[in-house]
Design a protein around this motif. Sequence first.
Motif, mmCIF file in Angstrom:
data_model
loop_
_atom_site.group_PDB
_atom_site.id
_atom_site.type_symbol
_atom_site.label_atom_id
_atom_site.label_comp_id
_atom_site.label_asym_id
_atom_site.label_seq_id
_atom_site.Cartn_x
_atom_site.Cartn_y
_atom_site.Cartn_z
ATOM 1 N N VAL A 225 0.822 -1.221 0.000
ATOM 2 C CA VAL A 225 0.000 0.000 0.000
ATOM 3 C C VAL A 225 0.852 1.267 0.000
ATOM 4 O O VAL A 225 0.319 2.382 0.047
ATOM 5 N N LYS B 142 3.062 4.173 -1.555
ATOM 6 C CA LYS B 142 3.266 4.860 -2.830
ATOM 7 C C LYS B 142 4.720 4.682 -3.246
ATOM 8 O O LYS B 142 5.636 4.867 -2.450
ATOM 9 N N GLU C 291 -6.451 -6.656 -0.762
ATOM 10 C CA GLU C 291 -7.395 -5.632 -1.230
ATOM 11 C C GLU C 291 -6.733 -4.287 -1.490
ATOM 12 O O GLU C 291 -7.333 -3.404 -2.096
ATOM 13 N N LYS C 292 -5.498 -4.110 -0.962
ATOM 14 C CA LYS C 292 -4.752 -2.852 -1.110
ATOM 15 C C LYS C 292 -5.506 -1.666 -0.520
ATOM 16 O O LYS C 292 -5.443 -0.541 -1.040
ATOM 17 N N ARG C 293 -6.192 -1.920 0.574
ATOM 18 C CA ARG C 293 -6.876 -0.861 1.324
ATOM 19 C C ARG C 293 -7.102 -1.351 2.743
ATOM 20 O O ARG C 293 -7.133 -2.553 3.007
ATOM 21 N N THR D 258 -4.022 4.780 -0.388
ATOM 22 C CA THR D 258 -5.227 3.943 -0.436
ATOM 23 C C THR D 258 -5.729 3.569 0.952
ATOM 24 O O THR D 258 -6.783 2.938 1.073
ATOM 25 N N LYS E 29 -7.194 4.337 4.789
ATOM 26 C CA LYS E 29 -7.951 5.293 5.585
ATOM 27 C C LYS E 29 -7.243 5.475 6.927
ATOM 28 O O LYS E 29 -6.514 4.596 7.383
#
Length: 228
Positions: free
Chosen positions: A17, A19, A120-122, A144, A146
Amino acid sequence: MIMIVGSGRLASMLVTVLKENQQTYLFGRNERTVQGLIDQYPFLKKADTSSFAKSKEVFLCLPPHAYEPFLSTYQTFFLQDVNFYHMATAISEKEVKELVKERNVIPLKLAGHAAVVKKEKRGLFVVPQMWKDEGEQIKKWFPTMKFVAAREEEVLKANQLGTEAAVAMVLQLQSALAENKINQEIVKYTLSQTVPGVIEAYQTNDLGGFARKVVEQLKQKGEGNENR
C-alpha cells in the motif's frame, strides 16, 4: 528517506500500500524474504547499517519480541530526530520508548488483518490524536489507506475481540459441518468464501434473499441485531 524494518507479513502488507518512492529502503535479518520483496517491488532498495543515518522515517514491522534486539543493537546508528513508527499491535508506545533514547516513537496500528489489506490494497491505520499532524504526512505515503485518530489500546482490544470471535465461529462451524457430514471440498469453500462473503454483504447491506431470510430467522430467535 523511508526505511521499513522487517520482511514478514506486516512489512509485505506495508509495501503493497506504499506509494512508490525511490528513497525507500528495506532492512531485515531474513535475507531470503528481504530479497523476495525487493524482487517483487523494484522501487525498494536493500538497506544496511550505512543507510540508517539517512533514514528519517522508520517503520518497525517487527513482532514484539524482536523490538528489543533490534533497537538495542542499532538505535545509535539512527539520527537523533528519527521518527520510529511502531506497528506491532501487542506492544505499546510506552514500552517502545523505554527501548529508545529521546527519539520520537509514533504508534501506527493496523485495525484489521495484514493479509486482507495486502490482497485488497486498502485498510485502516490508527494514529493517536497527539500524532495527528504526522498522520497527515503518512496519508501521502499510503494513499489507499484510511486513517482515524484513536488510542492504540482500542486497536488492541478490537483485534483481540475480533480474533476471538472469528476463531470461535470457525470452530463452531467446523463442528456443525462435520456433524452434518458435509463434503470436505464444500467445507473448504464454505469457510473461505461463504463466511467472508456474507460478512462483507451484511456490512454493506447487500445481502441476497437467502441470507436476508436467515437474518430474519435469527432476529426472531433473539440472536440478531434488532437495530440493523
